[in-house]
Design a protein around this motif. Structure first.
Motif, PDB file in Angstrom:
ATOM      1  N   THR A  11       0.863  -1.245   0.131  1.00  0.00           N
ATOM      2  CA  THR A  11       0.075  -0.112  -0.112  1.00  0.00           C
ATOM      3  C   THR A  11       0.867   1.372   0.082  1.00  0.00           C
ATOM      4  O   THR A  11       1.888   1.247   0.750  1.00  0.00           O
ATOM      5  CB  THR A  11      -0.731  -0.067   1.168  1.00  0.00           C
ATOM      6  OG1 THR A  11      -1.835  -1.115   1.221  1.00  0.00           O
ATOM      7  CG2 THR A  11      -1.793   1.019   1.151  1.00  0.00           C
ATOM      8  N   GLY A  12       0.771   1.996  -0.833  1.00  0.00           N
ATOM      9  CA  GLY A  12       1.351   3.350  -0.884  1.00  0.00           C
ATOM     10  C   GLY A  12       2.537   3.201  -2.018  1.00  0.00           C
ATOM     11  O   GLY A  12       3.114   4.271  -2.016  1.00  0.00           O
ATOM     12  N   SER A  13       2.792   2.147  -2.691  1.00  0.00           N
ATOM     13  CA  SER A  13       3.937   2.055  -3.480  1.00  0.00           C
ATOM     14  C   SER A  13       3.747   2.622  -5.012  1.00  0.00           C
ATOM     15  O   SER A  13       4.614   2.532  -5.625  1.00  0.00           O
ATOM     16  CB  SER A  13       4.417   0.559  -3.598  1.00  0.00           C
ATOM     17  OG  SER A  13       3.223  -0.280  -4.066  1.00  0.00           O
ATOM     18  N   GLY A  14       2.364   2.884  -5.356  1.00  0.00           N
ATOM     19  CA  GLY A  14       2.119   3.437  -6.649  1.00  0.00           C
ATOM     20  C   GLY A  14       1.664   2.241  -7.356  1.00  0.00           C
ATOM     21  O   GLY A  14       2.290   2.252  -8.604  1.00  0.00           O
ATOM     22  N   LEU A  36       7.693   5.937   2.188  1.00  0.00           N
ATOM     23  CA  LEU A  36       6.549   5.555   3.097  1.00  0.00           C
ATOM     24  C   LEU A  36       6.896   5.941   4.333  1.00  0.00           C
ATOM     25  O   LEU A  36       8.163   6.144   4.805  1.00  0.00           O
ATOM     26  CB  LEU A  36       6.259   4.236   3.162  1.00  0.00           C
ATOM     27  CG  LEU A  36       5.513   3.559   1.936  1.00  0.00           C
ATOM     28  CD1 LEU A  36       5.023   1.798   2.181  1.00  0.00           C
ATOM     29  CD2 LEU A  36       4.479   4.280   1.446  1.00  0.00           C
ATOM     30  N   ASP A  72      -7.226   7.851  -0.024  1.00  0.00           N
ATOM     31  CA  ASP A  72      -5.902   8.289   0.089  1.00  0.00           C
ATOM     32  C   ASP A  72      -5.917   9.393   0.602  1.00  0.00           C
ATOM     33  O   ASP A  72      -6.052  10.609  -0.214  1.00  0.00           O
ATOM     34  CB  ASP A  72      -5.076   8.042  -1.406  1.00  0.00           C
ATOM     35  CG  ASP A  72      -3.640   8.290  -1.409  1.00  0.00           C
ATOM     36  OD1 ASP A  72      -3.073   8.672  -0.093  1.00  0.00           O
ATOM     37  OD2 ASP A  72      -3.046   8.553  -2.437  1.00  0.00           O
ATOM     38  N   TYR A  73      -5.335   9.740   1.799  1.00  0.00           N
ATOM     39  CA  TYR A  73      -5.181  11.013   2.576  1.00  0.00           C
ATOM     40  C   TYR A  73      -3.756  10.871   3.115  1.00  0.00           C
ATOM     41  O   TYR A  73      -3.642  10.385   4.372  1.00  0.00           O
ATOM     42  CB  TYR A  73      -6.151  11.688   3.228  1.00  0.00           C
ATOM     43  CG  TYR A  73      -5.783  12.955   3.859  1.00  0.00           C
ATOM     44  CD1 TYR A  73      -5.414  14.143   3.204  1.00  0.00           C
ATOM     45  CD2 TYR A  73      -6.105  13.085   5.212  1.00  0.00           C
ATOM     46  CE1 TYR A  73      -5.069  15.328   3.911  1.00  0.00           C
ATOM     47  CE2 TYR A  73      -5.922  14.346   5.858  1.00  0.00           C
ATOM     48  CZ  TYR A  73      -5.297  15.489   4.990  1.00  0.00           C
ATOM     49  OH  TYR A  73      -5.304  16.706   5.697  1.00  0.00           O
ATOM     50  N   PRO A  74      -2.856  11.458   2.778  1.00  0.00           N
ATOM     51  CA  PRO A  74      -1.347  11.140   3.312  1.00  0.00           C
ATOM     52  C   PRO A  74      -1.278  11.627   4.510  1.00  0.00           C
ATOM     53  O   PRO A  74      -0.497  10.954   5.482  1.00  0.00           O
ATOM     54  CB  PRO A  74      -0.366  12.194   2.235  1.00  0.00           C
ATOM     55  CG  PRO A  74      -1.045  12.044   1.045  1.00  0.00           C
ATOM     56  CD  PRO A  74      -2.656  11.875   1.381  1.00  0.00           C
ATOM     57  N   ARG A  76      -3.528   3.029   5.633  1.00  0.00           N
ATOM     58  CA  ARG A  76      -3.966   4.335   5.531  1.00  0.00           C
ATOM     59  C   ARG A  76      -3.170   5.554   6.301  1.00  0.00           C
ATOM     60  O   ARG A  76      -3.169   6.621   5.946  1.00  0.00           O
ATOM     61  CB  ARG A  76      -5.381   4.516   6.023  1.00  0.00           C
ATOM     62  CG  ARG A  76      -6.449   3.604   5.362  1.00  0.00           C
ATOM     63  CD  ARG A  76      -6.628   3.615   4.142  1.00  0.00           C
ATOM     64  NE  ARG A  76      -5.795   2.442   3.418  1.00  0.00           N
ATOM     65  CZ  ARG A  76      -5.502   2.352   2.112  1.00  0.00           C
ATOM     66  NH1 ARG A  76      -5.738   3.461   1.189  1.00  0.00           N
ATOM     67  NH2 ARG A  76      -4.980   1.239   1.599  1.00  0.00           N
ATOM     68  N   ARG A  89       1.372   6.897   4.286  1.00  0.00           N
ATOM     69  CA  ARG A  89       1.716   7.816   3.065  1.00  0.00           C
ATOM     70  C   ARG A  89       2.521   9.104   3.972  1.00  0.00           C
ATOM     71  O   ARG A  89       2.325   9.422   5.034  1.00  0.00           O
ATOM     72  CB  ARG A  89       0.612   8.682   2.672  1.00  0.00           C
ATOM     73  CG  ARG A  89      -0.423   7.721   1.863  1.00  0.00           C
ATOM     74  CD  ARG A  89       0.421   6.751   0.837  1.00  0.00           C
ATOM     75  NE  ARG A  89      -0.597   6.305  -0.315  1.00  0.00           N
ATOM     76  CZ  ARG A  89      -1.527   5.288  -0.082  1.00  0.00           C
ATOM     77  NH1 ARG A  89      -1.697   4.624   1.002  1.00  0.00           N
ATOM     78  NH2 ARG A  89      -2.384   4.923  -1.070  1.00  0.00           N
ATOM     79  N   LYS A 111       3.748  12.362   5.006  1.00  0.00           N
ATOM     80  CA  LYS A 111       3.299  13.573   5.816  1.00  0.00           C
ATOM     81  C   LYS A 111       3.863  14.901   5.530  1.00  0.00           C
ATOM     82  O   LYS A 111       5.032  14.979   5.380  1.00  0.00           O
ATOM     83  CB  LYS A 111       2.601  13.316   6.967  1.00  0.00           C
ATOM     84  CG  LYS A 111       1.863  11.954   7.172  1.00  0.00           C
ATOM     85  CD  LYS A 111       1.970  11.290   8.379  1.00  0.00           C
ATOM     86  CE  LYS A 111       1.534   9.827   8.408  1.00  0.00           C
ATOM     87  NZ  LYS A 111       0.827   9.293   7.287  1.00  0.00           N
TER      88      LYS A 111
END
Length: 537
Positions: free
Chosen positions: A30-33, A190, A308-310, A333, A336, A338
């Motif tokens: 998750t978050g790797s794109g 991350l 998705d909200y970093p 979640r 990401r 910040k």
């Protein structure tokens, strides 16, 4: 521009497709794109084979929108892209690339027509059995094109009740793992998580399981108690300090609303998003949350995949789950990067960290969904959740008193599991082993401690394996050769290659110190320090 590991995913994918029949699944955290990987693959396919037809499927409109956006960025505003999704309000066919919601196209194989490749985002949702919307549509498309290839993408390659998504009767034949969570954190892609043991844990005693997961109605009834909700909200407020964006995962709609009401009663701006929330209201609430006008957002089975909200800097798990996939999605979640802090705090009122272990080493569910608990301990000073073998709390520096010898166990049970141990090295021994799983020969390195207690740490160098394992092993081997001053001319490339490497390395300079950790019954060596430099994983 793709990051190197995203391009690596595409390279490994091509290599697999060229040498195998069947369908692979790319595993990326998750978050790797993953949407960037999809877009990069689509661009490459159309540049090489302009007549190709590509279908991209998902069950969440937010993922469809993300995938479409990244494809437009990769191919330009005039990308040959159509979207077919009732949730988005578009039904476009006849393009080289079609991004579609499975709910909208499951019975539309004839309208979609001939496809060369199908990519499925969140591929772990595809049934092991030949049933369900995905399997039905894919079988229909396979009838149209017998040479159809299906490529999955997921962060969690397992399903409750079945285990890993490859194997007998499964759609996918193999997993491609281009990058791990550790690499993404170490390289600054991350944000790490920090976990605290709450003062109160929700009690799920007596809650039955169905299909390996807690029965939803029983679970909500067990955990949605006013006294528990009050304790949870009070503790979140006391630990949150100056954190700006709090996300609560609850065990049902009524539970989400109850937690929201307790937050409001204490002066915290809070809203709820559930399956009952209208599309317009949901969009408004999420926009206000991202703008900072709402501090706390509670939800039930909504804000996991596709949300998705970093800047989320606090995750409160109030939803016990037997699913390691759901556990990963919830805490993911908060991973990401910040704008205002370097980590996310996880408050686990549900006992999920104990249940599933560290996020970097989550075990897939057993075939029938069974699983054990990972032993942990809690810092007496700051309540940080750490692995059972930790000597010092990574959060406050408290030194744990020595445990009785028989109680010491090496487990990585804080939520990140990234605190390594140090060992001075007196020597190393290289040998050749055969992997029981792959049946391929590999190199084994045994590091022996310098305190003469007979301790050793072992790691494996898989330079003859396929895919990401080989890629990483080749990089590591080059570093070994450089730091140990080995003459590569001693390697017998025409004979017993691995034996000759082992022989040369046994006479080479070994590292003075290593940093390592235990992952299950195996070791992971993080760093090896020579006088002329350091080699990391």
């Amino acid at each position: 521009m793709l990051r190197d590991y995203q391009q690596r995913a595409i390279t490994l994918l091509y290599s697999w497709l060229q040498s195998h029949q069947g369908n692979p699944c790319i595993v990326a955290p998750t978050g790797s794109g993953k949407s960037h990987i999809i877009a990069g693959f689509c661009k490459d396919v159309l540049n090489s084979w302009p007549q190709s037809k590509i279908l991209i499927l998902s069950h969440v409109k937010e993922l469809l929108e993300q995938d479409a956006e990244k494809i437009r960025l990769a191919l330009g505003d005039f990308a040959p892209l159509g979207i077919y999704s009732a949730g988005i309000g578009r039904k476009e066919l006849g393009y080289s690339i079609t991004v579609a919601g499975i709910q909208s196209v499951r019975n539309k194989s004839k309208e979609l027509g001939f496809m060369d490749v199908v990519l499925v985002d969140e591929a772990h949702l595809i049934s092991h059995k030949a049933e369900g919307g995905y399997r039905f549509l894919l079988s229909e498309l396979k009838a149209i094109n017998p040479n159809l290839r299906v490529i999955g993408l997921t962060a969690t390659p397992y399903r409750m009740g079945f285990g890993v998504i490859t194997g007998e009767d499964a759609l996918f034949d193999d997993l491609i793992e281009p990058v791990k969570i550790e690499e993404l954190i170490n390289r600054g892609f991350l944000a790490p998580l920090r976990s605290k043991m709450p003062n109160n844990l929700l009690n799920v005693e007596g809650v039955h399981k169905r299909g390996g997961e807690f029965v939803a109605e029983e679970l909500q009834k067990a955990v949605n108690r006013k006294s528990d909700n009050e304790f949870i909200v009070d503790e979140v407020i006391s630990r949150a300090e100056d954190r700006k964006a709090w996300l609560f995962f609850c065990s049902g709609i009524a539970h989400s609303e109850a937690i929201r009401d307790e937050l409001r009663a204490r002066g915290i701006s809070a809203e709820t998003v559930t399956g009952k929330t209208s599309k317009s209201e949901r969009n408004k609430i999420i926009s206000e949350f991202k703008a900072g006008n709402i501090k706390a957002l509670t939800n039930s089975d909504v804000l996991t995949t596709g949300f998705d909200y970093p800047n989320i800097d606090l995750v409160a798990m109030c939803r016990p789950t037997m699913s390691p996939g759901l556990y990963c999605q919830m805490v993911g979640r908060g991973m990401r990067l910040k704008s205002h802090t370097d980590h996310c705090l996880v408050l686990d009122f549900a006992g999920n960290v104990r249940r599933h272990g560290p996020i970097i080493n989550v075990e897939p569910p057993k075939h029938k969904g069974s699983g054990g608990e990972a032993p942990i301990k809690v810092c007496d000073v700051c309540s940080e959740i750490v692995r059972a073998s930790a000597k010092v709390c990574p959060a406050c520096g408290y030194e744990f008193p020595p445990a009785p010898k028989e109680a010491i166990k090496l487990h990585e049970d804080d939520i990140m599991g990234i605190e390594p141990r140090e060992m001075g090295v007196s020597t190393w021994v290289w040998s050749v082993q055969t992997s029981k799983r792959a049946g391929v020969e590999m190199l084994r390195v045994d590091y022996y401690s310098d305190d003469y207690l007979g301790d050793k740490v072992s790691e494996y160098v898989t330079i003859l394996h396929d895919g990401y394992a080989r890629y990483k092993a080749e990089i590591l081997m080059r570093e070994f050769i450089q730091r140990s001053n080995v003459n590569v001319n001693e390697f017998d490339v025409n004979g017993n290659y691995l034996e000759s490497i082992a022989e040369a390395m046994n006479h080479a300079e070994f590292p003075q110190r290593i940093l390592y950790k235990k992952e299950g019954k195996y070791f992971k060596v993080w760093q090896r320090e020579w006088s002329n430099g350091t080699v990391g994983t």
